[in-house]
Design a protein around this motif. Structure first.
Motif, PDB file in Angstrom:
ATOM      1  N   LEU A   1     -25.886  73.214 -10.209  1.00 26.18           N
ATOM      2  CA  LEU A   1     -26.240  72.044 -10.571  1.00 26.18           C
ATOM      3  C   LEU A   1     -25.463  71.138 -10.571  1.00 26.18           C
ATOM      4  O   LEU A   1     -24.361  71.403 -11.379  1.00 26.18           O
ATOM      5  N   ASN A   2     -25.440  69.814  -9.948  1.00 28.85           N
ATOM      6  CA  ASN A   2     -24.268  68.895 -10.179  1.00 28.85           C
ATOM      7  C   ASN A   2     -24.999  67.426 -10.719  1.00 28.85           C
ATOM      8  O   ASN A   2     -26.011  67.294 -10.002  1.00 28.85           O
ATOM      9  N   VAL A   3     -24.658  67.129 -11.991  1.00 28.56           N
ATOM     10  CA  VAL A   3     -25.228  65.868 -12.572  1.00 28.56           C
ATOM     11  C   VAL A   3     -23.930  64.912 -12.583  1.00 28.56           C
ATOM     12  O   VAL A   3     -22.841  65.125 -13.203  1.00 28.56           O
ATOM     13  N   VAL A   4     -24.033  63.835 -11.724  1.00 23.99           N
ATOM     14  CA  VAL A   4     -22.973  62.784 -11.732  1.00 23.99           C
ATOM     15  C   VAL A   4     -23.294  61.736 -12.827  1.00 23.99           C
ATOM     16  O   VAL A   4     -24.335  61.256 -12.934  1.00 23.99           O
ATOM     17  N   GLY A   5     -22.240  61.389 -13.532  1.00 29.95           N
ATOM     18  CA  GLY A   5     -22.400  60.184 -14.262  1.00 29.95           C
ATOM     19  C   GLY A   5     -22.748  60.839 -15.897  1.00 29.95           C
ATOM     20  O   GLY A   5     -22.673  61.853 -16.129  1.00 29.95           O
ATOM     21  N   LYS A   6     -22.818  59.813 -16.663  1.00 28.32           N
ATOM     22  CA  LYS A   6     -23.404  59.921 -18.058  1.00 28.32           C
ATOM     23  C   LYS A   6     -24.660  60.312 -18.540  1.00 28.32           C
ATOM     24  O   LYS A   6     -25.055  60.621 -19.479  1.00 28.32           O
ATOM     25  N   GLY A   7     -25.593  60.685 -17.446  1.00 29.98           N
ATOM     26  CA  GLY A   7     -26.951  60.875 -17.746  1.00 29.98           C
ATOM     27  C   GLY A   7     -27.171  62.614 -18.255  1.00 29.98           C
ATOM     28  O   GLY A   7     -26.045  63.135 -18.223  1.00 29.98           O
ATOM     29  N   TYR A   8     -28.419  62.940 -18.752  1.00 33.45           N
ATOM     30  CA  TYR A   8     -28.822  64.057 -18.899  1.00 33.45           C
ATOM     31  C   TYR A   8     -29.539  64.575 -17.954  1.00 33.45           C
ATOM     32  O   TYR A   8     -30.132  64.045 -16.891  1.00 33.45           O
ATOM     33  N   ALA A   9     -29.785  66.036 -18.164  1.00 31.41           N
ATOM     34  CA  ALA A   9     -30.691  66.757 -17.220  1.00 31.41           C
ATOM     35  C   ALA A   9     -31.228  67.746 -17.820  1.00 31.41           C
ATOM     36  O   ALA A   9     -30.764  68.585 -18.850  1.00 31.41           O
ATOM     37  N   ARG A  10     -32.525  67.938 -17.346  1.00 31.19           N
ATOM     38  CA  ARG A  10     -33.350  69.181 -17.900  1.00 31.19           C
ATOM     39  C   ARG A  10     -34.146  69.714 -16.846  1.00 31.19           C
ATOM     40  O   ARG A  10     -34.871  69.024 -15.965  1.00 31.19           O
ATOM     41  N   LEU A  11     -33.954  71.141 -16.596  1.00 30.89           N
ATOM     42  CA  LEU A  11     -34.706  71.863 -15.669  1.00 30.89           C
ATOM     43  C   LEU A  11     -35.515  72.881 -16.158  1.00 30.89           C
ATOM     44  O   LEU A  11     -35.526  73.451 -16.888  1.00 30.89           O
ATOM     45  N   VAL A  12     -36.871  72.842 -15.843  1.00 28.91           N
ATOM     46  CA  VAL A  12     -37.919  73.860 -16.175  1.00 28.91           C
ATOM     47  C   VAL A  12     -38.637  74.431 -14.932  1.00 28.91           C
ATOM     48  O   VAL A  12     -38.804  73.823 -14.038  1.00 28.91           O
ATOM     49  N   HIS A  13     -38.663  75.690 -15.192  1.00 29.54           N
ATOM     50  CA  HIS A  13     -39.148  76.491 -13.971  1.00 29.54           C
ATOM     51  C   HIS A  13     -40.512  76.718 -14.151  1.00 29.54           C
ATOM     52  O   HIS A  13     -41.105  77.309 -15.411  1.00 29.54           O
TER      53      HIS A  13
END
Length: 142
Positions: A86-98
């Motif tokens: 997983l690559n998140v660019v910048g200052k944002g957040y990320a949440r992944l749910v399966h």
């Protein structure tokens, strides 16, 4: 969920989405109602023009090798349990749910503040809900 015998507020399905791009989320079968909440947006912001629609999971983008985006999305994954990057660019957040085909739900990762690049575990076939408002990519690891 709001029935004559039960009232319960579920989880947030999707974050605010600026720029007119569709935001996608998985709606659990048990939900009977959806609410749009302007939250802390002043003056109504993007909620002046919104619409909601439903589509089959089979219309979601397939994660075969790589998927990218910069808005919330839902991906179909039909492969076995594996690692992905997983690559998140910048200052944002990320949440992944399966969301498994058996109805099971598990949080894959929750990054409070990017940028981020790292390996995550995909538990197997199902839908992968990506909640992220900055550029992101998900690649099946070699």
């Amino acid at each position: 969920m709001d029935t004559p015998d039960h009232l319960e507020r579920g989880e947030m399905l999707c974050t605010v989405n600026y720029g007119g791009h569709p935001a996608r989320a998985v709606v659990p079968r048990s939900y009977t109602h959806l609410a749009v909440d302007k939250g802390s947006v002043r003056g109504g912001g993007p909620f002046k023009r919104w619409k909601i629609g439903y589509r089959s999971a089979t219309t979601c983008t397939e994660l075969k090798k790589t998927a990218t985006g910069k808005h919330p999305d839902v991906l179909q994954y039909d492969g076995p349990a594996t690692e992905a990057v997983l690559n998140v660019v910048g200052k944002g957040y990320a949440r992944l749910v399966h969301h498994g085909r058996d109805g099971g739900r598990s949080e894959v990762t929750d990054i409070s503040l990017g940028p981020f690049r790292g390996r995550i575990e995909l538990p197997g076939p199902g839908l992968i809900e990506v909640d992220c408002l900055v550029d992101w990519s998900l690649r099946i690891a070699d």
